[in-house]
Design an enzyme around this catalytic site. Structure first.
Site, PDB file in Angstrom:
ATOM      1  N   ARG A 145     -14.794  -0.371  -6.960  1.00 53.42           N
ATOM      2  CA  ARG A 145     -13.914   0.770  -7.211  1.00 53.42           C
ATOM      3  C   ARG A 145     -14.070   1.867  -6.148  1.00 53.42           C
ATOM      4  O   ARG A 145     -13.270   2.811  -6.096  1.00 53.42           O
ATOM      5  CB  ARG A 145     -14.210   1.382  -8.592  1.00 53.42           C
ATOM      6  N   LYS A 192      -2.708  -9.480   2.907  1.00 53.70           N
ATOM      7  CA  LYS A 192      -4.055 -10.070   2.733  1.00 53.70           C
ATOM      8  C   LYS A 192      -4.793 -10.044   4.058  1.00 53.70           C
ATOM      9  O   LYS A 192      -5.950  -9.677   4.149  1.00 53.70           O
ATOM     10  CB  LYS A 192      -3.876 -11.518   2.290  1.00 53.70           C
ATOM     11  N   HIS A 215      16.789  -8.584  15.438  1.00 55.28           N
ATOM     12  CA  HIS A 215      17.299  -7.207  15.390  1.00 55.28           C
ATOM     13  C   HIS A 215      16.263  -6.202  15.890  1.00 55.28           C
ATOM     14  O   HIS A 215      16.377  -5.013  15.618  1.00 55.28           O
ATOM     15  CB  HIS A 215      17.752  -6.864  13.965  1.00 55.28           C
ATOM     16  N   TRP A 247     -15.311   6.799  -3.973  1.00 55.27           N
ATOM     17  CA  TRP A 247     -14.269   6.624  -2.954  1.00 55.27           C
ATOM     18  C   TRP A 247     -13.768   8.030  -2.689  1.00 55.27           C
ATOM     19  O   TRP A 247     -13.093   8.629  -3.515  1.00 55.27           O
ATOM     20  CB  TRP A 247     -13.146   5.730  -3.487  1.00 55.27           C
ATOM     21  N   GLU A 278       2.958 -10.737   1.292  1.00 54.96           N
ATOM     22  CA  GLU A 278       1.616 -10.777   0.716  1.00 54.96           C
ATOM     23  C   GLU A 278       0.614 -11.392   1.705  1.00 54.96           C
ATOM     24  O   GLU A 278      -0.524 -10.928   1.809  1.00 54.96           O
ATOM     25  CB  GLU A 278       1.653 -11.565  -0.602  1.00 54.96           C
ATOM     26  N   ASN A 289     -14.528  10.445 -12.143  1.00 51.26           N
ATOM     27  CA  ASN A 289     -13.539   9.617 -11.446  1.00 51.26           C
ATOM     28  C   ASN A 289     -12.180  10.236 -11.708  1.00 51.26           C
ATOM     29  O   ASN A 289     -11.805  10.445 -12.858  1.00 51.26           O
ATOM     30  CB  ASN A 289     -13.582   8.182 -11.996  1.00 51.26           C
ATOM     31  N   GLY A 290     -11.445  10.543 -10.633  1.00 53.84           N
ATOM     32  CA  GLY A 290     -10.125  11.152 -10.788  1.00 53.84           C
ATOM     33  C   GLY A 290      -9.965  12.283  -9.800  1.00 53.84           C
ATOM     34  O   GLY A 290     -10.723  12.381  -8.831  1.00 53.84           O
ATOM     35  N   CYS A 350     -13.567   5.266  -7.508  1.00 51.68           N
ATOM     36  CA  CYS A 350     -14.829   5.733  -8.053  1.00 51.68           C
ATOM     37  C   CYS A 350     -15.130   4.988  -9.357  1.00 51.68           C
ATOM     38  O   CYS A 350     -14.230   4.680 -10.137  1.00 51.68           O
ATOM     39  CB  CYS A 350     -14.858   7.222  -8.358  1.00 51.68           C
ATOM     40  N   LYS A 352     -10.479  -0.903  -5.238  1.00 58.74           N
ATOM     41  CA  LYS A 352      -9.737  -1.862  -6.048  1.00 58.74           C
ATOM     42  C   LYS A 352      -8.675  -1.194  -6.919  1.00 58.74           C
ATOM     43  O   LYS A 352      -7.554  -1.659  -7.020  1.00 58.74           O
ATOM     44  CB  LYS A 352     -10.734  -2.605  -6.938  1.00 58.74           C
ATOM     45  N   GLU A 394      -5.711  -6.342   5.216  1.00 60.16           N
ATOM     46  CA  GLU A 394      -6.668  -5.558   4.424  1.00 60.16           C
ATOM     47  C   GLU A 394      -8.100  -6.077   4.528  1.00 60.16           C
ATOM     48  O   GLU A 394      -9.027  -5.292   4.446  1.00 60.16           O
ATOM     49  CB  GLU A 394      -6.225  -5.384   2.965  1.00 60.16           C
TER      50      GLU A 394
HETATM   51  C1  AGP Z   1      -4.122  -6.009  -2.846  1.00 64.10           C
HETATM   52  O1  AGP Z   1      -5.017  -6.910  -2.347  1.00 64.10           O
HETATM   53  C2  AGP Z   1      -4.542  -4.664  -3.043  1.00 64.10           C
HETATM   54  N1  AGP Z   1      -5.875  -4.415  -3.034  1.00 64.10           N
HETATM   55  C3  AGP Z   1      -3.553  -3.666  -3.589  1.00 64.10           C
HETATM   56  O2  AGP Z   1      -2.402  -3.756  -2.827  1.00 64.10           O
HETATM   57  C4  AGP Z   1      -3.203  -3.781  -5.097  1.00 64.10           C
HETATM   58  O3  AGP Z   1      -2.450  -4.922  -5.335  1.00 64.10           O
HETATM   59  C5  AGP Z   1      -2.445  -2.513  -5.517  1.00 64.10           C
HETATM   60  O4  AGP Z   1      -3.268  -1.395  -5.308  1.00 64.10           O
HETATM   61  C6  AGP Z   1      -1.978  -2.551  -6.949  1.00 64.10           C
HETATM   62  O5  AGP Z   1      -3.053  -2.640  -7.831  1.00 64.10           O
HETATM   63  P1  AGP Z   1      -2.823  -3.000  -9.355  1.00 64.10           P
HETATM   64  O6  AGP Z   1      -2.288  -4.393  -9.407  1.00 64.10           O
HETATM   65  O7  AGP Z   1      -4.169  -2.875  -9.968  1.00 64.10           O
HETATM   66  O8  AGP Z   1      -1.843  -2.006  -9.894  1.00 64.10           O
END
Ligand code: AGP
Length: 603
Positions: free
Chosen positions: A27, A480, A499, A75, A476, A101-102, A2, A598, A483
């Protein structure tokens, strides 16, 4: 999750709020709304969907005239993302509107209490208890009513309040959710972060937990929880307007991938002087620690996994990496001689904050690697190393992640030096300083990525494999891909395939094999041969000169020659581009992938 924004001034509020929400949309983007005060009443427009839908709706209602207002992009946590649950929320008497927000953890109990007093709730949100409490406590003094309201709240909040009764005055409150006040000339603002404000002002006040603020066009007063005025420092932000815009790129993600050479330069250059790694800002004696624990979430954790390999290799100290959401509820064996490194782009990730608090309580020293200056993690840590990546808008992190790795590289070298273990520092710093160039080369030497994306975009699943730091990058690369393209992608330590996972390999199953570490190349090669003999299609990421891999793989991505110790930061770049182009092929909303946000400020 949010984003909230508020404006009070002499020009129209709605355009400022809508522009601010566009910049905060990363956000949260499932619903949005604004409220504007005019002639002793509050007008409100809300809608499910993105901020563009809100802009259309506001236009259709005649633009919502008025010179003070608040806005929100959501969100969803409590209640589905529909028009009713969208913020702002209004008190029963229509005197107050609130954005939040929260998460209010005790909302159920507060709601019951208010309902017993006759309040009829409109939405399913936790937020509505804030505005209804405010309405019920108000006896002519908003500041007192707000102090009393926040004293009842458990959980996290950044709250913005608009009142029908006091023209041009906004109120704001903060506990464990980001909130800044923007200082203008004859106009003032609040927002979840600076990206919403940077086209209006770069001078901000960081609100701290437990504080509330009264904001008029010409005056900002911050109070503590007891209502005493608090003297606050002003901070000048260096991010420029252009860095929060797309600048001709189709997506922020692509722009941020392309910005990586410059971002890494900004991270590395100021810390290398006369062939030495200098962390003047650190202020910690590395001899005080005999173990290191890295904790973070998502991509930041993956950066931590790369860091763990390097710290073990260069510093010969026990080093672990653990996801923060596990660590916060685990029993880490740590104490005064443990250095805990928390990694976070936003500096606001709820699980990371909880994990770092737990580590501090256990006596550990916490060093934060953070991008956002003034963020909660930066404030709570014993020491901070900023990544200086600039604003990162796309939900999928790219330059945020690579600059974290760059800091971890330098930190590993710095610790090794202080332990008397670093040989040939000048050669190492040359390698570090060449990394931005190497990233540019990795971008330039893979023109086949869009074609590869066309080949692989409709796959049922993708497997990423690698060993050691190649494995860390595979984690990673897979994140990527999943997501932003929604393609099922998993990373495996290459040696683990046999395994269990190899049972999934069938004719034409794509396997992305990372082979950038000469010392274990033969081993990964064997894994490639194993999956190929079961029908897999192998896309290998390696050096052009690596004839063995080049001759066996079906498709290839390349990185330029680089010391394998430092190759991770280069390897990820072609994988970021591959994920980007696969997502494009799949018609995905690349900068705002579904269900994500984000900054994950809730648990
Ligand atoms: C990665 O592309 C993400 N959107 C997510 O995994 C992100 O890295 C994670 O939420 C941590 O965020 P931060 O680095 O702001 O703590």
């Amino acid at each position: 999750m949010c984003g909230i924004v508020g404006f009070t001034g002499r020009s129209q509020a709605a355009p400022v709020l809508l522009d601010g929400l566009k910049h905060l949309e990363y956000r949260g983007y499932d619903s949005a709304g604004i409220a504007v005060q005019k002639d002793g009443a509050i007008a409100m427009t809300k809608t499910s969907g993105k901020v563009d839908a809100l802009i259309d709706k506001v236009r259709a209602t005649g633009g919502m005239p008025g010179v003070s207002g608040i806005g929100h992009t959501r969100w969803a946590t409590h209640g589905v993302p529909n028009d009713v649950n969208a913020h702002p929320h209004m008190s029963q008497d229509g005197r107050f509107a609130v954005v939040h927000n929260g998460i209010i953890e005790n909302f159920a109990e507060l709601r019951k209490e208010l309902e017993a007093e006759g309040v009829a709730f409109q939405s399913e949100t936790d937020t509505e208890v804030i505005v209804q409490l405010l309405g019920s406590y108000y006896e002519g003094d908003i500041k007192q009513a707000l102090l009393r309201t926040v004293s009842r709240l458990e959980g996290s909040y950044a709250v913005g309040v608009l009142s029908a009764d006091v023209p041009g005055t906004l109120y704001a409150a903060r506990a464990a959710s980001p909130l800044i006040i923007g200082i203008g000339a004859g106009e003032n603002f609040f927002a979840s972060d600076i990206t919403a404000l940077v086209s209006h002002t770069k001078n901000v006040i960081d609100m701290d937990d437990g504080e509330i603020a009264e904001i008029t066009p010409d005056r900002i007063t911050v109070f503590d929880h007891a209502g005493r005025a608090v003297k606050k420092e002003e901070r000048h932000v260096t991010w420029d307007v252009a860095s929060a815009e797309k600048n001709g790129y189709d997506h922020f993600m692509l722009k941020e991938i392309m910005e990586q050479p410059a971002a890494l330069k900004a991270t590395i250059e100021p810390r290398i002087k006369g062939g030495c790694v200098c962390f003047e800002e650190l202020g910690l004696d590395m001899k005080n620690y005999d173990s290191i624990l890295i904790t973070a979430c998502g991509s930041a954790y993956h950066a931590g996994v790369v860091g763990r390999y390097l710290i073990r290799k260069l510093c010969r100290i026990p080093a672990e990496a653990e996801v923060a959401s596990e660590l916060r509820y685990g029993d880490p064996v740590i104490g005064e001689r443990t250095l805990v490194i928390v990694v976070s782009q936003s500096g606001e990730t709820a699980d990371t904050i909880a994990a770092m608090k737990k580590c501090r309580e256990a006596g550990a020293t916490v060093l934060a690697i953070v991008n956002v200056v003034g963020s909660t993690i930066a404030k709570l840590a014993d020491a901070v190393l900023y990544t200086w990546a600039g604003p990162e808008i796309a939900v999928a992190t790219t330059k945020g992640y690579t600059t974290q790795i760059a800091v971890l590289y330098m930190l590993a070298a710095y610790i090794a030096k202080h332990l008397g273990l670093l040989q040939n520092e000048a050669a190492l710093t040359d390698t570090l300083q060449a990394l931005p160039r190497r990233i540019q080369q990795a971008i330039d030497m893979n023109p086949s990525i869009p074609a590869l994306a066309r080949k692989y975009h409709a796959s049922k699943a993708l497997f990423f494999i690698g060993r050691n730091t190649d494995y860390a990058v595979a984690l990673e690369g897979a994140l990527k891909m999943k997501e932003i393209s929604y393609l099922h992608s998993e990373a495996y330590a290459a040696g683990e395939l046999k395994h269990g996972t190899i049972a999934l390999i069938e004719e034409h199953q794509p396997v992305i094999a990372l082979c950038c570490n000469a010392s274990i190349m033969e081993k990964t090669l064997s894994n490639i041969v194993e999956v190929k003999s079961r029908g897999a299609e192998v896309l290998a990421l390696t050096f052009r000169s690596n004839r063995q891999i080049v001759s066996v793989a079906d498709d290839l991505l390349f990185i330029p020659p680089v010391d394998p110790l430092f190759s991770a930061v280069i390897e990820i770049v072609p994988l970021q581009l591959l994920a980007y182009h696969v997502a494009r092929e799949n018609g995905c909303d690349i900068d705002k992938p579904k269900n994500l946000a984000k900054s994950v400020t809730v648990e």
